[in-house]
Design a protein around this motif. Structure first.
Motif, PDB file in Angstrom:
ATOM      1  N   VAL A  28      10.763   8.405  14.189  1.00 55.07           N
ATOM      2  CA  VAL A  28      11.648   9.546  13.946  1.00 55.07           C
ATOM      3  C   VAL A  28      10.807  10.780  13.637  1.00 55.07           C
ATOM      4  O   VAL A  28       9.608  10.680  13.356  1.00 55.07           O
ATOM      5  CB  VAL A  28      12.618   9.272  12.769  1.00 55.07           C
ATOM      6  N   ALA A  29      11.442  11.931  13.658  1.00 57.09           N
ATOM      7  CA  ALA A  29      10.753  13.182  13.353  1.00 57.09           C
ATOM      8  C   ALA A  29      10.394  13.230  11.873  1.00 57.09           C
ATOM      9  O   ALA A  29      11.071  12.627  11.031  1.00 57.09           O
ATOM     10  CB  ALA A  29      11.641  14.367  13.707  1.00 57.09           C
ATOM     11  N   ALA A  30       9.321  13.950  11.569  1.00 53.79           N
ATOM     12  CA  ALA A  30       8.868  14.053  10.180  1.00 53.79           C
ATOM     13  C   ALA A  30       9.953  14.625   9.277  1.00 53.79           C
ATOM     14  O   ALA A  30      10.114  14.187   8.136  1.00 53.79           O
ATOM     15  CB  ALA A  30       7.613  14.916  10.120  1.00 53.79           C
ATOM     16  N   ARG A  89       0.826  -1.200   0.000  1.00 56.78           N
ATOM     17  CA  ARG A  89       0.000   0.000   0.000  1.00 56.78           C
ATOM     18  C   ARG A  89       0.867   1.260   0.000  1.00 56.78           C
ATOM     19  O   ARG A  89       2.061   1.211   0.256  1.00 56.78           O
ATOM     20  CB  ARG A  89      -0.928   0.008   1.223  1.00 56.78           C
ATOM     21  N   ALA A  90       0.230   2.381  -0.293  1.00 54.02           N
ATOM     22  CA  ALA A  90       0.910   3.673  -0.213  1.00 54.02           C
ATOM     23  C   ALA A  90       0.766   4.214   1.208  1.00 54.02           C
ATOM     24  O   ALA A  90      -0.321   4.153   1.790  1.00 54.02           O
ATOM     25  CB  ALA A  90       0.305   4.652  -1.214  1.00 54.02           C
ATOM     26  N   TRP A  91       1.852   4.724   1.764  1.00 51.41           N
ATOM     27  CA  TRP A  91       1.845   5.306   3.109  1.00 51.41           C
ATOM     28  C   TRP A  91       2.165   6.793   2.993  1.00 51.41           C
ATOM     29  O   TRP A  91       2.905   7.224   2.098  1.00 51.41           O
ATOM     30  CB  TRP A  91       2.914   4.662   3.983  1.00 51.41           C
ATOM     31  N   THR A  92       1.638   7.573   3.918  1.00 52.14           N
ATOM     32  CA  THR A  92       2.023   8.980   3.969  1.00 52.14           C
ATOM     33  C   THR A  92       3.357   9.081   4.700  1.00 52.14           C
ATOM     34  O   THR A  92       3.745   8.188   5.459  1.00 52.14           O
ATOM     35  CB  THR A  92       0.984   9.836   4.708  1.00 52.14           C
ATOM     36  N   ALA A  93       4.028  10.212   4.495  1.00 49.00           N
ATOM     37  CA  ALA A  93       5.297  10.426   5.179  1.00 49.00           C
ATOM     38  C   ALA A  93       5.089  10.447   6.689  1.00 49.00           C
ATOM     39  O   ALA A  93       5.914   9.934   7.451  1.00 49.00           O
ATOM     40  CB  ALA A  93       5.916  11.742   4.708  1.00 49.00           C
ATOM     41  N   GLY A  94       3.963  11.023   7.136  1.00 48.31           N
ATOM     42  CA  GLY A  94       3.680  11.071   8.569  1.00 48.31           C
ATOM     43  C   GLY A  94       3.496   9.693   9.167  1.00 48.31           C
ATOM     44  O   GLY A  94       3.972   9.409  10.277  1.00 48.31           O
ATOM     45  N   GLU A  95       2.793   8.811   8.446  1.00 50.09           N
ATOM     46  CA  GLU A  95       2.586   7.447   8.931  1.00 50.09           C
ATOM     47  C   GLU A  95       3.912   6.706   9.054  1.00 50.09           C
ATOM     48  O   GLU A  95       4.153   5.992  10.036  1.00 50.09           O
ATOM     49  CB  GLU A  95       1.653   6.699   7.983  1.00 50.09           C
ATOM     50  N   ARG A 144       1.875  13.573   1.183  1.00 49.99           N
ATOM     51  CA  ARG A 144       2.864  12.946   0.314  1.00 49.99           C
ATOM     52  C   ARG A 144       2.786  11.443   0.530  1.00 49.99           C
ATOM     53  O   ARG A 144       2.993  10.952   1.644  1.00 49.99           O
ATOM     54  CB  ARG A 144       4.259  13.455   0.666  1.00 49.99           C
ATOM     55  N   TYR A 145       2.440  10.704  -0.510  1.00 48.30           N
ATOM     56  CA  TYR A 145       2.326   9.256  -0.422  1.00 48.30           C
ATOM     57  C   TYR A 145       3.515   8.601  -1.122  1.00 48.30           C
ATOM     58  O   TYR A 145       3.950   9.059  -2.167  1.00 48.30           O
ATOM     59  CB  TYR A 145       1.033   8.765  -1.089  1.00 48.30           C
ATOM     60  N   VAL A 146       4.006   7.528  -0.532  1.00 50.15           N
ATOM     61  CA  VAL A 146       5.104   6.775  -1.143  1.00 50.15           C
ATOM     62  C   VAL A 146       4.747   5.293  -1.141  1.00 50.15           C
ATOM     63  O   VAL A 146       3.981   4.827  -0.297  1.00 50.15           O
ATOM     64  CB  VAL A 146       6.446   6.985  -0.407  1.00 50.15           C
ATOM     65  N   ARG A 147       5.291   4.576  -2.093  1.00 48.09           N
ATOM     66  CA  ARG A 147       5.145   3.124  -2.160  1.00 48.09           C
ATOM     67  C   ARG A 147       6.397   2.544  -2.800  1.00 48.09           C
ATOM     68  O   ARG A 147       7.209   3.286  -3.387  1.00 48.09           O
ATOM     69  CB  ARG A 147       3.900   2.732  -2.953  1.00 48.09           C
ATOM     70  N   LEU A 148       6.575   1.227  -2.683  1.00 47.07           N
ATOM     71  CA  LEU A 148       7.711   0.589  -3.339  1.00 47.07           C
ATOM     72  C   LEU A 148       7.593   0.792  -4.846  1.00 47.07           C
ATOM     73  O   LEU A 148       6.496   0.766  -5.408  1.00 47.07           O
ATOM     74  CB  LEU A 148       7.741  -0.902  -3.014  1.00 47.07           C
ATOM     75  N   ALA A 149       8.722   0.969  -5.494  1.00 51.79           N
ATOM     76  CA  ALA A 149       8.708   1.301  -6.925  1.00 51.79           C
ATOM     77  C   ALA A 149       8.083   0.201  -7.770  1.00 51.79           C
ATOM     78  O   ALA A 149       7.336   0.481  -8.707  1.00 51.79           O
ATOM     79  CB  ALA A 149      10.131   1.589  -7.399  1.00 51.79           C
ATOM     80  N   ASP A 150       8.361  -1.063  -7.454  1.00 50.29           N
ATOM     81  CA  ASP A 150       7.789  -2.170  -8.234  1.00 50.29           C
ATOM     82  C   ASP A 150       8.050  -3.474  -7.503  1.00 50.29           C
ATOM     83  O   ASP A 150       8.628  -3.497  -6.407  1.00 50.29           O
ATOM     84  CB  ASP A 150       8.377  -2.218  -9.654  1.00 50.29           C
ATOM     85  N   ASP A 151       7.617  -4.584  -8.111  1.00 49.27           N
ATOM     86  CA  ASP A 151       7.745  -5.890  -7.466  1.00 49.27           C
ATOM     87  C   ASP A 151       9.197  -6.338  -7.354  1.00 49.27           C
ATOM     88  O   ASP A 151       9.536  -7.142  -6.487  1.00 49.27           O
ATOM     89  CB  ASP A 151       6.920  -6.939  -8.214  1.00 49.27           C
TER      90      ASP A 151
END
Length: 237
Positions: A47-49, A34-40, A74-81
């Motif tokens: 650690v600090a944001a 899944r995509a996670w936010t930087a805050g999550e 800001r959402y991030v996820r793994l680039a690919d499998d």
């Protein structure tokens, strides 16, 4: 300089990206697909944001993560499998050391037990659940493991009859073995593993529990997996 030697700087940069506990924690968390936010992720890594943002920037620049913005998030996820496979394979190498450390709290012990029972590994099923499904497919002659993982003709027919479409994309193999870091055995990955996991979650055979990758099989899932793959429901609990 030989072609092999020319790859050394890139390999060193990749190793440097992984050689940080905060960045490693982020990559492991993102194995849930899944995509996670930087805050999550900052809260997860403890650690600090502002610190986490710097780490994410390095992982994105290094091609391990992709990002997108929605409003102020800001959402991030793994680039690919392939990145997921790399992270899971490396995690499998340190699993014995991690398992030797006794959880410090009841909550940590419960979370660890849930992850070992069943979880997602990027986009496919892992843990005892993933192994049970893989063994059942093999035992019914739907999956071969003798020269690497491969679906048989009967296996292709099984997916079709079960209403689980297989849609190959790019160079991703239809079936691939992925070493399970808790069971120390391979479970099914690749296009077929992803399709089966997606179907299990979409139909309610499995539901996510907690905030990480753990999943559990529902009563409806026990019935379906017992009927379709002859898996003893007790093995799924």
């Amino acid at each position: 300089m030989t072609e092999r030697e020319a790859e050394a700087p890139g390999l060193a940069r990749l190793a440097g990206l992984l050689a940080d506990e905060t960045r490693a924690a982020c990559l492991l968390a993102l194995l849930d697909g899944r995509a996670w936010t930087a805050g999550e992720l900052a809260r997860h890594a403890g650690v600090a944001a502002s610190t986490l943002s710097e780490h994410l920037g390095k992982l994105v620049a290094g091609g391990l993560l992709t990002e997108e913005r929605q409003g102020r998030h800001r959402y991030v996820r793994l680039a690919d499998d392939r990145v997921a496979q790399l992270v899971e394979d490396l995690a499998a190498q340190v699993a014995p050391e991690a398992a030797a450390r006794r959880p410090r709290t009841l909550r940590a012990s419960s979370a660890g037990s849930a992850m070992a029972r069943g979880r997602t590994c990027y986009d496919h099923l892992a843990g005892r659940l993933g192994i049970a499904v893989t063994d059942a497919l093999t035992g019914l002659g739907l999956l071969r493991q003798d020269t690497g993982f491969a679906l048989t003709d009967a296996g292709l027919g099984w997916f079709d009859a079960a209403g689980i479409p297989l849609r190959p994309t790019g160079r991703r193999p239809l079936a691939r073995a992925c070493l399970d870091w808790t069971e120390r055995r391979p479970h099914l990955a690749g296009v077929a593993g992803a399709a089966l996991c997606r179907h299990a979650l979409d139909t309610g055979w499995c539901v996510r529990i907690g905030s990480e990758r753990a999943v559990k099989v529902t009563p409806a899932g026990e019935d379906a997996l017992s009927e379709l793959l002859r898996i003893d429901p007790v093995a799924l609990r």
